[in-house]
Design a protein around this motif. Sequence first.
Motif, mmCIF file in Angstrom:
data_model
loop_
_atom_site.group_PDB
_atom_site.id
_atom_site.type_symbol
_atom_site.label_atom_id
_atom_site.label_comp_id
_atom_site.label_asym_id
_atom_site.label_seq_id
_atom_site.Cartn_x
_atom_site.Cartn_y
_atom_site.Cartn_z
ATOM 1 N N SER A 1 0.693 3.983 -2.937
ATOM 2 C CA SER A 1 0.245 5.360 -2.710
ATOM 3 C C SER A 1 1.339 6.357 -3.094
ATOM 4 O O SER A 1 1.058 7.399 -3.689
ATOM 5 C CB SER A 1 -0.211 5.567 -1.267
ATOM 6 O OG SER A 1 0.848 5.389 -0.357
ATOM 7 N N LYS B 1 -1.197 -2.543 -7.393
ATOM 8 C CA LYS B 1 -2.659 -2.423 -7.431
ATOM 9 C C LYS B 1 -3.291 -3.813 -7.482
ATOM 10 O O LYS B 1 -4.235 -4.095 -6.734
ATOM 11 C CB LYS B 1 -3.102 -1.586 -8.629
ATOM 12 C CG LYS B 1 -4.619 -1.473 -8.728
ATOM 13 C CD LYS B 1 -5.063 -0.378 -9.657
ATOM 14 C CE LYS B 1 -5.141 -0.777 -11.076
ATOM 15 N NZ LYS B 1 -5.842 0.234 -11.905
ATOM 16 N N TYR C 1 0.835 -1.199 0.000
ATOM 17 C CA TYR C 1 0.000 0.000 0.000
ATOM 18 C C TYR C 1 0.878 1.261 0.000
ATOM 19 O O TYR C 1 0.616 2.203 -0.758
ATOM 20 C CB TYR C 1 -0.951 0.026 1.209
ATOM 21 C CG TYR C 1 -1.456 1.411 1.469
ATOM 22 C CD1 TYR C 1 -2.423 1.977 0.648
ATOM 23 C CD2 TYR C 1 -0.916 2.192 2.492
ATOM 24 C CE1 TYR C 1 -2.851 3.289 0.850
ATOM 25 C CE2 TYR C 1 -1.341 3.489 2.694
ATOM 26 C CZ TYR C 1 -2.308 4.029 1.867
ATOM 27 O OH TYR C 1 -2.710 5.332 2.060
ATOM 28 N N CYS D 1 1.610 6.440 -7.006
ATOM 29 C CA CYS D 1 0.462 7.095 -7.643
ATOM 30 C C CYS D 1 0.525 8.609 -7.507
ATOM 31 O O CYS D 1 -0.001 9.322 -8.355
ATOM 32 C CB CYS D 1 -0.843 6.589 -7.033
ATOM 33 S SG CYS D 1 -1.256 4.922 -7.556
ATOM 34 N N GLU D 2 1.157 9.103 -6.468
ATOM 35 C CA GLU D 2 1.164 10.541 -6.202
ATOM 36 C C GLU D 2 2.376 11.271 -6.763
ATOM 37 O O GLU D 2 2.348 12.476 -6.934
ATOM 38 C CB GLU D 2 1.069 10.797 -4.687
ATOM 39 C CG GLU D 2 -0.204 10.273 -4.062
ATOM 40 C CD GLU D 2 -1.466 10.793 -4.724
ATOM 41 O OE1 GLU D 2 -1.540 12.005 -5.029
ATOM 42 O OE2 GLU D 2 -2.386 9.981 -4.948
ATOM 43 N N CYS E 1 -5.451 6.446 -9.334
ATOM 44 C CA CYS E 1 -4.912 5.206 -9.901
ATOM 45 C C CYS E 1 -5.922 4.062 -9.860
ATOM 46 O O CYS E 1 -5.619 2.964 -10.312
ATOM 47 C CB CYS E 1 -3.660 4.788 -9.138
ATOM 48 S SG CYS E 1 -2.231 5.829 -9.443
ATOM 49 N N SER F 1 -7.976 8.234 -4.827
ATOM 50 C CA SER F 1 -6.883 7.830 -5.710
ATOM 51 C C SER F 1 -7.265 7.899 -7.186
ATOM 52 O O SER F 1 -8.289 7.356 -7.607
ATOM 53 C CB SER F 1 -6.429 6.408 -5.380
ATOM 54 O OG SER F 1 -5.444 5.993 -6.312
ATOM 55 N N LYS G 1 -12.331 1.180 -6.449
ATOM 56 C CA LYS G 1 -12.496 1.901 -5.178
ATOM 57 C C LYS G 1 -13.599 1.252 -4.342
ATOM 58 O O LYS G 1 -13.409 1.004 -3.150
ATOM 59 C CB LYS G 1 -12.837 3.374 -5.435
ATOM 60 C CG LYS G 1 -11.703 4.168 -5.990
ATOM 61 C CD LYS G 1 -12.155 5.588 -6.320
ATOM 62 C CE LYS G 1 -11.031 6.361 -7.011
ATOM 63 N NZ LYS G 1 -11.435 7.731 -7.345
ATOM 64 N N TYR H 1 -7.425 7.244 1.352
ATOM 65 C CA TYR H 1 -6.598 7.332 0.156
ATOM 66 C C TYR H 1 -7.295 6.688 -1.046
ATOM 67 O O TYR H 1 -7.335 7.263 -2.134
ATOM 68 C CB TYR H 1 -5.214 6.705 0.365
ATOM 69 C CG TYR H 1 -4.415 6.822 -0.901
ATOM 70 C CD1 TYR H 1 -3.848 8.039 -1.257
ATOM 71 C CD2 TYR H 1 -4.309 5.763 -1.786
ATOM 72 C CE1 TYR H 1 -3.175 8.185 -2.461
ATOM 73 C CE2 TYR H 1 -3.645 5.894 -2.984
ATOM 74 C CZ TYR H 1 -3.079 7.107 -3.318
ATOM 75 O OH TYR H 1 -2.439 7.262 -4.517
ATOM 76 N N PHE H 2 -7.827 5.501 -0.856
ATOM 77 C CA PHE H 2 -8.458 4.790 -1.969
ATOM 78 C C PHE H 2 -9.637 5.581 -2.534
ATOM 79 O O PHE H 2 -9.879 5.559 -3.734
ATOM 80 C CB PHE H 2 -8.899 3.387 -1.560
ATOM 81 C CG PHE H 2 -7.750 2.442 -1.277
ATOM 82 C CD1 PHE H 2 -6.564 2.513 -2.002
ATOM 83 C CD2 PHE H 2 -7.846 1.482 -0.296
ATOM 84 C CE1 PHE H 2 -5.501 1.643 -1.757
ATOM 85 C CE2 PHE H 2 -6.798 0.601 -0.035
ATOM 86 C CZ PHE H 2 -5.630 0.687 -0.769
#
Length: 167
Positions: free
Chosen positions: A109, A128, A105, A112-113, A154, A152, A160, A148-149
């Motif tokens: 995260s 993922k 995770y 993705c950012e 991504c 997101s 989600k 976060y999800f």
Amino acid sequence: MNMKPTRWTFIFLGILVSSFASNNRMENIRNTYRKALTQPKSIADLKSLTQNKKDGASTAFYAMALALDARESSWVPNKISLAKEAYIYLNKAVDIDPNNFEIRYLRFSFSCEVPRMLNLSEHVAVDKAYILKHARKGEALEDIMKKYFQKSGCLSDAEKQQLLKRL
């Protein structure tokens, strides 16, 4: 009946105490991470708790301290350098403990950012897939993960919803 402690009793107690200390240490790291997400002063605390540790989770949280330092830095070359270093540590953490949901995770995260131009997103699809397959209630950072999800970019809306139902 012989009530003298045996060597095995001491070994068992040692393992039990060690496990308890490790769980407390990780809970302290997680709580410090939670603070560091919103309180930049806590980033140094997270670093000191995790620096030079050899286990995967500590390595991943050290990487996140570096990533948070990058986020807080105002000098672009420093941001880039810290982000690249964080990515190296996140990959190292996954190498140490590839089946740790929390580590996957954190790398997901982060990847993705981070801006795509830095080319630090090569594991997004793999992480993922792992997260979608292994998500379950009771994850240590479940509160942070859910938030976060939900936001997101991504994840698709269906992904989600799948994750939010399973966490």
